[in-house]
Write a protein that holds these residues in place. Structure first.
Motif, PDB file in Angstrom:
ATOM      1  N   UNK A  85     -10.780  -0.403   3.854  1.00 34.71           N
ATOM      2  CA  UNK A  85     -12.463   0.742   3.804  1.00 34.71           C
ATOM      3  C   UNK A  85     -12.644   1.715   4.701  1.00 34.71           C
ATOM      4  N   UNK A  86     -13.100   2.804   4.838  1.00 30.21           N
ATOM      5  CA  UNK A  86     -13.317   3.666   5.741  1.00 30.21           C
ATOM      6  C   UNK A  86     -14.828   3.978   4.877  1.00 30.21           C
ATOM      7  N   UNK A  87     -15.841   3.064   5.632  1.00 33.63           N
ATOM      8  CA  UNK A  87     -16.973   3.052   5.187  1.00 33.63           C
ATOM      9  C   UNK A  87     -17.792   4.885   4.807  1.00 33.63           C
ATOM     10  N   UNK A  88     -18.137   5.573   4.035  1.00 30.36           N
ATOM     11  CA  UNK A  88     -19.252   4.958   2.904  1.00 30.36           C
ATOM     12  C   UNK A  88     -18.134   5.381   1.783  1.00 30.36           C
ATOM     13  N   UNK A  89     -16.702   5.966   1.832  1.00 32.53           N
ATOM     14  CA  UNK A  89     -16.538   6.035   0.296  1.00 32.53           C
ATOM     15  C   UNK A  89     -15.273   5.667   0.193  1.00 32.53           C
ATOM     16  N   UNK A  90     -14.666   5.431   0.695  1.00 28.62           N
ATOM     17  CA  UNK A  90     -13.034   5.212   0.981  1.00 28.62           C
ATOM     18  C   UNK A  90     -12.737   3.881   0.839  1.00 28.62           C
ATOM     19  N   UNK A  91     -11.635   3.050  -0.358  1.00 29.64           N
ATOM     20  CA  UNK A  91     -11.853   2.431  -0.552  1.00 29.64           C
ATOM     21  C   UNK A  91     -10.175   2.036  -0.160  1.00 29.64           C
ATOM     22  N   UNK A  92      -8.875   1.668  -0.228  1.00 27.79           N
ATOM     23  CA  UNK A  92      -7.657   1.627   0.042  1.00 27.79           C
ATOM     24  C   UNK A  92      -6.743   0.263  -0.274  1.00 27.79           C
ATOM     25  N   UNK A  93      -5.628  -0.058  -0.678  1.00 24.31           N
ATOM     26  CA  UNK A  93      -5.071  -1.253   0.012  1.00 24.31           C
ATOM     27  C   UNK A  93      -3.956  -1.422   1.352  1.00 24.31           C
ATOM     28  N   UNK A  94      -4.186  -1.789   1.656  1.00 22.89           N
ATOM     29  CA  UNK A  94      -4.099  -2.225   3.622  1.00 22.89           C
ATOM     30  C   UNK A  94      -2.346  -2.188   3.382  1.00 22.89           C
ATOM     31  N   UNK A  95      -2.260  -1.776   4.714  1.00 19.49           N
ATOM     32  CA  UNK A  95      -0.266  -1.707   4.876  1.00 19.49           C
ATOM     33  C   UNK A  95      -0.329  -2.674   6.091  1.00 19.49           C
ATOM     34  N   UNK A  96       0.627  -3.854   5.998  1.00 17.12           N
ATOM     35  CA  UNK A  96       0.877  -4.540   7.163  1.00 17.12           C
ATOM     36  C   UNK A  96       1.246  -3.725   7.789  1.00 17.12           C
ATOM     37  N   UNK A  97       0.897  -3.944   9.172  1.00 13.94           N
ATOM     38  CA  UNK A  97       1.666  -3.080  10.500  1.00 13.94           C
ATOM     39  C   UNK A  97       3.580  -3.047  10.657  1.00 13.94           C
ATOM     40  N   UNK A  98       4.104  -2.136  10.953  1.00 13.78           N
ATOM     41  CA  UNK A  98       5.211  -1.509  10.089  1.00 13.78           C
ATOM     42  C   UNK A  98       5.785  -0.586  11.205  1.00 13.78           C
ATOM     43  N   UNK A  99       6.252  -0.480  12.318  1.00 12.65           N
ATOM     44  CA  UNK A  99       6.841  -0.027  13.293  1.00 12.65           C
ATOM     45  C   UNK A  99       8.371   1.284  12.846  1.00 12.65           C
ATOM     46  N   UNK A 100       9.046   0.293  11.423  1.00  9.89           N
ATOM     47  CA  UNK A 100       9.805   1.732  10.766  1.00  9.89           C
ATOM     48  C   UNK A 100       8.603   2.772  10.164  1.00  9.89           C
ATOM     49  N   UNK A 101       8.239   1.964   9.156  1.00 11.45           N
ATOM     50  CA  UNK A 101       7.220   3.410   8.758  1.00 11.45           C
ATOM     51  C   UNK A 101       6.500   3.839  10.045  1.00 11.45           C
ATOM     52  N   UNK A 102       5.710   3.717  11.036  1.00 20.22           N
ATOM     53  CA  UNK A 102       5.147   4.760  11.546  1.00 20.22           C
ATOM     54  C   UNK A 102       6.499   5.948  12.024  1.00 20.22           C
ATOM     55  N   UNK A 103       7.500   5.167  12.868  1.00 23.76           N
ATOM     56  CA  UNK A 103       8.777   5.927  12.808  1.00 23.76           C
ATOM     57  C   UNK A 103       8.902   7.227  12.058  1.00 23.76           C
ATOM     58  N   UNK A 104       9.628   6.913  11.031  1.00 19.18           N
ATOM     59  CA  UNK A 104       9.031   7.726   9.434  1.00 19.18           C
ATOM     60  C   UNK A 104       8.078   8.916   9.594  1.00 19.18           C
ATOM     61  N   UNK A 105       7.141   8.613  10.159  1.00 21.08           N
ATOM     62  CA  UNK A 105       5.570   8.985  10.400  1.00 21.08           C
ATOM     63  C   UNK A 105       6.132  10.664  11.957  1.00 21.08           C
ATOM     64  N   UNK A 106       6.352   9.504  12.510  1.00 20.06           N
ATOM     65  CA  UNK A 106       6.455  10.330  13.641  1.00 20.06           C
ATOM     66  C   UNK A 106       7.992  11.067  13.684  1.00 20.06           C
ATOM     67  N   UNK A 107       8.725  11.172  12.893  1.00 15.75           N
ATOM     68  CA  UNK A 107      10.018  12.170  12.485  1.00 15.75           C
ATOM     69  C   UNK A 107       9.678  13.660  11.972  1.00 15.75           C
ATOM     70  N   UNK A 108       8.746  13.199  10.510  1.00 14.88           N
ATOM     71  CA  UNK A 108       8.055  13.376   9.667  1.00 14.88           C
ATOM     72  C   UNK A 108       7.259  15.033  10.364  1.00 14.88           C
ATOM     73  N   UNK A 109       6.183  14.047  11.292  1.00 15.45           N
ATOM     74  CA  UNK A 109       5.865  15.286  12.537  1.00 15.45           C
ATOM     75  C   UNK A 109       5.682  16.609  12.726  1.00 15.45           C
ATOM     76  N   UNK A 110       7.370  15.439  13.615  1.00 14.25           N
ATOM     77  CA  UNK A 110       8.209  16.157  14.798  1.00 14.25           C
ATOM     78  C   UNK A 110       8.463  17.645  13.986  1.00 14.25           C
ATOM     79  N   UNK A 111       9.148  17.207  13.077  1.00 17.13           N
ATOM     80  CA  UNK A 111       9.994  18.263  12.417  1.00 17.13           C
ATOM     81  C   UNK A 111       9.159  19.380  11.455  1.00 17.13           C
ATOM     82  N   UNK A 112       7.874  19.231  11.135  1.00 18.41           N
ATOM     83  CA  UNK A 112       7.197  19.998  11.007  1.00 18.41           C
ATOM     84  C   UNK A 112       6.610  21.097  11.659  1.00 18.41           C
ATOM     85  N   UNK A 113       6.109  19.956  13.428  1.00 21.21           N
ATOM     86  CA  UNK A 113       5.909  21.028  13.792  1.00 21.21           C
ATOM     87  C   UNK A 113       7.028  21.834  14.903  1.00 21.21           C
TER      88      UNK A 113
END
Length: 184
Positions: A85-113
């Motif tokens: 959770x992000x108290x006091x309003x958000x509840x979420x399904x958590x994701x196990x640390x994942x380097x491939x996911x972080x790399x995809x996100x970084x690639x998309x952010x960089x492309x968008x910039x």
């Protein structure tokens, strides 16, 4: 004549159908039991780039850039484990640390910039924290406390293969997939 607003988009991973259906069921539980329905305005997803406005005239360039990111990405697995959770309003399904996911996100952010000149990739300059939101902004504080009692020790585990990501578009009331990008 009034100036036309640019459409609102965001980029995300949509889980495969069986996991998506489980998560959709949890979102509906939050609606029915805790009066939190805002998360139902989008399919279950992992955000890769937060919402942004973008001109229809430049959309082709965005689609080409996202296709290029997908072409240079390898498929990978994501594991969901339990809830947080992000108290006091958000509840979420958590994701196990994942380097491939972080790399995809970084690639998309960089492309968008670089390609699209978007500068709002991070929410209030917080680090990327991948998750799948089940209840958020309309979850009242008393309902959050009650829901969090139910979910903080609840066990959940799911895995899915990420073989695509999506560009979602807002239609004025909800988000839906505009374009899906297959990963090689």
């Amino acid at each position: 004549m009034p100036q036309k607003q640019h459409p609102l988009y965001f980029i995300a991973i949509i889980p495969t159908s069986s996991v998506r259906e489980e998560l959709q069921g949890l979102k509906e539980l939050f609606r029915d039991k805790y009066s939190s329905k805002a998360s139902l305005n989008s399919p279950p997803h992992i955000t890769l780039h937060m919402p942004f406005k973008f001109s229809d005239k430049k959309k082709e360039r965005m689609l080409k850039s996202l296709t290029n990111v997908a072409a240079h990405q390898e498929r990978f697995e994501v594991e969901l484990k339990n809830f947080s959770a992000f108290t006091p309003r958000v509840i979420y399904a958590d994701i196990v640390e994942n380097e491939a996911l972080k790399e995809l996100q970084r690639s998309i952010v960089e492309m968008c910039r670089v390609d699209l000149k978007l500068l709002n990739a991070n929410y209030k300059n917080q680090a990327y924290h991948p998750h799948i939101t089940l209840a958020f902004r309309d979850l009242k504080k008393p309902a959050f406390a009650e829901a969090w009692k139910e979910f903080e020790n609840k066990k959940y585990n799911a895995r899915f293969l990420v073989n695509s990501f999506s560009l979602l578009k807002h239609d004025g009331s909800k988000w839906s997939v505009d374009t899906e990008f297959s990963i090689a």
